[in-house]
Scaffold this active site. Structure first.
Site, mmCIF file in Angstrom:
data_model
loop_
_atom_site.group_PDB
_atom_site.id
_atom_site.type_symbol
_atom_site.label_atom_id
_atom_site.label_comp_id
_atom_site.label_asym_id
_atom_site.label_seq_id
_atom_site.Cartn_x
_atom_site.Cartn_y
_atom_site.Cartn_z
ATOM 1 N N ALA A 1 35.231 29.035 51.790
ATOM 2 C CA ALA A 1 34.585 27.886 51.150
ATOM 3 C C ALA A 1 34.208 26.753 52.120
ATOM 4 O O ALA A 1 33.045 26.333 52.167
ATOM 5 C CB ALA A 1 35.479 27.383 50.013
ATOM 6 N N ARG B 1 25.442 31.769 47.244
ATOM 7 C CA ARG B 1 26.726 32.175 46.660
ATOM 8 C C ARG B 1 27.127 31.111 45.621
ATOM 9 O O ARG B 1 27.075 29.916 45.926
ATOM 10 C CB ARG B 1 27.824 32.300 47.735
ATOM 11 C CG ARG B 1 27.546 33.394 48.760
ATOM 12 C CD ARG B 1 28.785 33.704 49.592
ATOM 13 N NE ARG B 1 29.739 34.513 48.863
ATOM 14 C CZ ARG B 1 30.977 34.798 49.310
ATOM 15 N NH1 ARG B 1 31.373 34.312 50.462
ATOM 16 N NH2 ARG B 1 31.793 35.553 48.595
ATOM 17 N N GLN C 1 38.996 41.253 53.803
ATOM 18 C CA GLN C 1 39.129 40.017 54.600
ATOM 19 C C GLN C 1 40.541 39.867 55.155
ATOM 20 O O GLN C 1 40.734 39.264 56.205
ATOM 21 C CB GLN C 1 38.779 38.787 53.743
ATOM 22 C CG GLN C 1 37.297 38.610 53.456
ATOM 23 C CD GLN C 1 36.885 39.255 52.151
ATOM 24 O OE1 GLN C 1 37.499 40.223 51.712
ATOM 25 N NE2 GLN C 1 35.842 38.741 51.540
ATOM 26 N N ASP D 1 38.371 28.694 46.311
ATOM 27 C CA ASP D 1 36.915 28.487 46.363
ATOM 28 C C ASP D 1 36.512 27.328 45.474
ATOM 29 O O ASP D 1 35.513 26.664 45.724
ATOM 30 C CB ASP D 1 36.178 29.766 45.973
ATOM 31 C CG ASP D 1 36.237 30.743 47.125
ATOM 32 O OD1 ASP D 1 37.239 31.454 47.246
ATOM 33 O OD2 ASP D 1 35.301 30.727 47.954
ATOM 34 N N LYS E 1 39.650 34.474 45.930
ATOM 35 C CA LYS E 1 39.294 35.890 46.098
ATOM 36 C C LYS E 1 39.922 36.774 45.029
ATOM 37 O O LYS E 1 41.087 36.611 44.683
ATOM 38 C CB LYS E 1 39.726 36.338 47.502
ATOM 39 C CG LYS E 1 39.449 37.778 47.856
ATOM 40 C CD LYS E 1 38.010 38.196 47.647
ATOM 41 C CE LYS E 1 37.029 37.318 48.396
ATOM 42 N NZ LYS E 1 35.623 37.511 47.935
HETATM 43 O O1 MRU Z 1 34.254 36.050 49.776
HETATM 44 P P1 MRU Z 1 34.916 35.171 50.780
HETATM 45 O O2 MRU Z 1 35.429 35.917 51.966
HETATM 46 O O3 MRU Z 1 34.047 33.989 51.169
HETATM 47 O O4 MRU Z 1 36.167 34.582 50.012
HETATM 48 C C1 MRU Z 1 36.975 33.636 50.647
HETATM 49 C C2 MRU Z 1 38.141 33.193 49.839
HETATM 50 O O5 MRU Z 1 38.329 33.596 48.727
HETATM 51 C C3 MRU Z 1 39.002 32.130 50.461
HETATM 52 O O6 MRU Z 1 40.322 32.279 50.050
HETATM 53 C C4 MRU Z 1 38.499 30.738 50.028
HETATM 54 O O7 MRU Z 1 37.132 30.607 50.264
HETATM 55 C C5 MRU Z 1 39.239 29.643 50.691
HETATM 56 S S1 MRU Z 1 38.812 29.502 52.395
HETATM 57 C C6 MRU Z 1 39.696 28.244 53.066
#
Ligand code: MRU
Length: 359
Positions: free
Chosen positions: A54, A95, A207, A248, A259
């Site tokens: 995010a 997104r 991830q 997010d 996520k």
């Molecule tokens: O799809 P992504 O890899 O962008 O998802 C990221 C996450 O879900 C993270 O946990 C979230 O963005 C927090 S990042 C500090």
């Protein structure tokens, strides 16, 4: 212990320069930078997760907006502002879930509007310096989250090593450099404390395996990779002292979109009496949404599930459901770790107070 995570995103060169990102689609096999020079390339980088997490996509969008208009030959302010707003709408379509993307775009749009009396080149220069300033700000915010989180862990640690479980990647790679969920881990390690992380692999895009495991290994922090379906077992075996994840988007009542799979981890943590912390900057909190049901959840391509990394692992033509995020109801969350301190339930009240004191 000295820790210095890689810079996820930076600006290189002057006004004609580029946004330099680590291309996260290539990790952990290749560590390569990519220079982004135009808005379409930034949109694509956000969409396909070359830059992700995010806070990082917020900064990326801010640079994207500058890139969209830096060569603008708009004759006057109103023509220029129209171009800025059109580009912001385009970037916003990359997104939908992480509110930082919209937060950063709105911030640059407001800057443009607030400086309507300046000549267009002056506004362009301000847009770039504001996007660059977001990096320093993000670093300061993440360090503060790290300190607040590390203090929380110190208060709980009753054994030599503190064992954290995390899901996805909310580390340095998800922000400018220091991360949110992993920031307390980095600060605790800097303080000389013994800390170990279980990284959930995080299907379907891995991830946890590709990014969290990689960045912790780079930093020299002990990390154990587990598949998502092993979390219950490690918790049942008493191997986890606390869960820390990122967010997010946090709704005004404390519900958290993060996520896909985060919700399941939260339910497990409650079952095993393990504190479940969400580390997030204020820019991830959306006080305009009363509850998590209102958070838009990104749906992604079926191929991420059926052949995520090249090899088909499901029958051709199979129906797939692939939401990228889930919402953890606030009742599962022990506390939110922010740059302004640790926020505890009842979140509808404590978050309101937090934002009132910021105003
Ligand atoms: O799809 P992504 O890899 O962008 O998802 C990221 C996450 O879900 C993270 O946990 C979230 O963005 C927090 S990042 C500090």
């Amino acid at each position: 212990m000295d820790i210095s995570p890689a810079k996820t995103i930076e600006w290189v060169g002057g006004s004609g320069g580029a946004a330099r990102i680590i291309d996260q689609t290539l990790l952990p096999n290749d560590y390569k930078h990519l220079d982004i020079n135009d808005v379409a390339a930034m949109w694509e980088a956000i969409k396909v997760l070359r830059v992700r997490g995010a806070p990082a996509i917020g900064i990326a969008a801010a640079f994207g907006l500058y890139l969209a208009v830096r060569d603008s030959e708009a004759a006057d302010y109103s023509a220029f502002a129209a171009q800025v707003n059109e580009a912001a709408e385009y970037l916003a379509s990359s997104r939908p879930t992480a509110v930082n993307l919209f937060w950063a775009l709105r911030r640059i749009q407001k800057l443009v509007a607030d400086n309507s009396s300046l000549p267009v080149p002056g506004i362009k220069a301000l847009m770039l310096s504001e996007a660059i300033a977001m990096i320093d700000e993000d670093n300061a915010v993440c360090r503060a989250i790290g300190k607040n989180g590390a203090a929380l862990l110190a208060a709980r640690a009753n054994q030599a090593t503190c064992n954290i479980l995390t899901h996805c990647n909310a580390g340095g790679l998800a922000t400018a450099q220091w991360g949110t969920a992993l920031a307390p881990v980095y600060v605790a390690a800097e303080q000389g404390r013994s800390i170990h992380v279980f990284a959930d692999e995080t299907r379907p895009l891995l991830q946890g395996a590709r990014l969290t495991a990689w960045e912790l290994q780079q930093a020299g922090i002990p990390v154990t990779l587990i598949t998502d379906n092993m979390a219950a077992t490690v918790m049942a075996q008493g191997k986890v002292d606390a869960v820390i994840v990122g967010a997010d988007r946090v709704a005004a009542n404390g519900d958290v979109a993060n996520k896909i799979g985060t919700f399941g981890v939260a339910i497990l943590a409650k079952e095993f009496g393990i504190p479940f912390y969400v580390a997030a900057p204020l820019s991830s909190i959306d006080m305009n949404l009363a509850s998590g049901e209102l958070i838009p959840i990104e749906q992604r391509k079926a191929e991420e599930v059926t052949q995520g990394f090249g090899r088909l692992t499901a029958p051709t033509g199979i129906q797939v459901y692939n939401p990228a995020f889930d919402v953890t109801p606030h009742r599962y969350i022990t506390a939110l770790i922010t740059e302004k301190g640790v926020i505890r339930p009842p979140f509808d009240q404590t978050l309101m107070q937090l934002f009132q004191t910021q105003a």
